[in-house]
Design a protein around this motif. Structure first.
Motif, PDB file in Angstrom:
ATOM      1  N   GLY A  51       0.786  -1.236   0.000  1.00  0.00           N
ATOM      2  CA  GLY A  51       0.000   0.000   0.000  1.00  0.00           C
ATOM      3  C   GLY A  51       0.812   1.277   0.000  1.00  0.00           C
ATOM      4  N   ILE A  52       2.098   1.185  -0.362  1.00  0.00           N
ATOM      5  CA  ILE A  52       2.915   2.392  -0.457  1.00  0.00           C
ATOM      6  C   ILE A  52       3.652   2.416  -1.787  1.00  0.00           C
ATOM      7  N   GLU A  53       4.194   3.584  -2.081  1.00  0.00           N
ATOM      8  CA  GLU A  53       4.990   3.779  -3.285  1.00  0.00           C
ATOM      9  C   GLU A  53       6.438   4.035  -2.879  1.00  0.00           C
ATOM     10  N   LEU A  54       7.307   4.062  -3.867  1.00  0.00           N
ATOM     11  CA  LEU A  54       8.728   4.289  -3.618  1.00  0.00           C
ATOM     12  C   LEU A  54       8.961   5.624  -2.917  1.00  0.00           C
ATOM     13  N   ARG A  55       8.189   6.656  -3.247  1.00  0.00           N
ATOM     14  CA  ARG A  55       8.366   7.965  -2.608  1.00  0.00           C
ATOM     15  C   ARG A  55       8.064   7.889  -1.117  1.00  0.00           C
ATOM     16  N   HIS A  56       7.093   7.049  -0.733  1.00  0.00           N
ATOM     17  CA  HIS A  56       6.793   6.853   0.688  1.00  0.00           C
ATOM     18  C   HIS A  56       7.948   6.114   1.369  1.00  0.00           C
TER      19      HIS A  56
ATOM     20  N   MET B 278       5.443  17.183   1.755  1.00  0.00           N
ATOM     21  CA  MET B 278       4.239  17.368   2.580  1.00  0.00           C
ATOM     22  C   MET B 278       3.161  16.360   2.195  1.00  0.00           C
ATOM     23  N   ARG B 279       2.973  16.157   0.889  1.00  0.00           N
ATOM     24  CA  ARG B 279       1.967  15.187   0.429  1.00  0.00           C
ATOM     25  C   ARG B 279       2.327  13.773   0.873  1.00  0.00           C
ATOM     26  N   VAL B 280       3.598  13.416   0.776  1.00  0.00           N
ATOM     27  CA  VAL B 280       4.044  12.086   1.196  1.00  0.00           C
ATOM     28  C   VAL B 280       3.830  11.909   2.698  1.00  0.00           C
ATOM     29  N   VAL B 281       4.209  12.900   3.481  1.00  0.00           N
ATOM     30  CA  VAL B 281       4.030  12.814   4.930  1.00  0.00           C
ATOM     31  C   VAL B 281       2.542  12.759   5.271  1.00  0.00           C
ATOM     32  N   ASP B 282       1.716  13.525   4.558  1.00  0.00           N
ATOM     33  CA  ASP B 282       0.263  13.439   4.757  1.00  0.00           C
ATOM     34  C   ASP B 282      -0.212  12.003   4.528  1.00  0.00           C
ATOM     35  N   ASP B 283       0.257  11.390   3.434  1.00  0.00           N
ATOM     36  CA  ASP B 283      -0.109   9.996   3.132  1.00  0.00           C
ATOM     37  C   ASP B 283       0.333   9.065   4.250  1.00  0.00           C
TER      38      ASP B 283
ATOM     39  N   ARG C 221      -1.861   9.480   7.280  1.00  0.00           N
ATOM     40  CA  ARG C 221      -3.180   8.858   7.069  1.00  0.00           C
ATOM     41  C   ARG C 221      -3.119   7.349   7.248  1.00  0.00           C
ATOM     42  N   LYS C 222      -2.009   6.754   6.841  1.00  0.00           N
ATOM     43  CA  LYS C 222      -1.837   5.300   6.938  1.00  0.00           C
ATOM     44  C   LYS C 222      -1.327   4.866   8.315  1.00  0.00           C
TER      45      LYS C 222
END
Length: 161
Positions: free
Chosen positions: A49-54, A84-89, A92-93
């Motif tokens: 459930g994650i991507e490389l950027r995460h 910021m978007r990655v940290v938000d993701d 959330r998870k």
């Protein structure tokens, strides 16, 4: 051909194909290798459930501990908005949390959670077969050689004056 135009036969043109001898050849080859490795690693992470950027942010958090967002941006080669978007993701998870930084009411440090650490470890296990297939065409010893060469290339010694 105008007198000041370069002779196309005098210098090789970048082609992005094996055997390219242009001055761009190494960079183009590294880009293609990155795309291939990123695709393989991305597929290994997808079931989690994650991507490389995460995962890149999780790596920094595991290695450095709680980290300011601006420092995450530098460490991952991402812009501030992207981080910021990655940290938000990740928040959330339930994989990371933002915490106040003592002495700076505006600053927040990002910290990996126990769930994030579990996923980090699971990602390593999930990546094993993918990594094996990624280097499957290499001969014995070549994986270590490639790793050593790329490590030296990516982390050159600092110049001492």
């Amino acid at each position: 051909m105008p007198a000041d135009a370069p002779d196309p036969a005098a210098s090789p043109r970048a082609t992005d194909r094996p055997g390219d001898e242009s001055p761009f050849a190494l960079g183009l080859l590294l880009r293609r290798a990155h795309w291939r490795a990123a695709a393989v690693m991305g597929e290994a992470l997808r079931p989690l459930g994650i991507e490389l950027r995460h995962f890149a942010v999780l790596i920094v958090l595991v290695n450095q501990g709680p980290t300011m967002q601006r420092d995450l941006a530098m460490a991952t080669g991402t812009d501030k908005a992207g981080v910021m978007r990655v940290v938000d993701d990740l928040e959330r998870k339930g994989l990371a949390v933002r915490k106040a930084v003592p002495g700076d009411r505006r600053a927040r440090a990002v910290e990996i959670t126990p769930k994030g650490l579990e996923l980090y470890d699971a990602a390593h296990a999930a990546a094993e077969p993918s990594t094996a297939s990624l280097v499957g065409e290499l001969k014995p010893g070549e994986t270590e050689l490639l790793t050593n060469l790329l490590t030296r290339f990516a982390h050159p010694p600092e110049n001492k004056a």
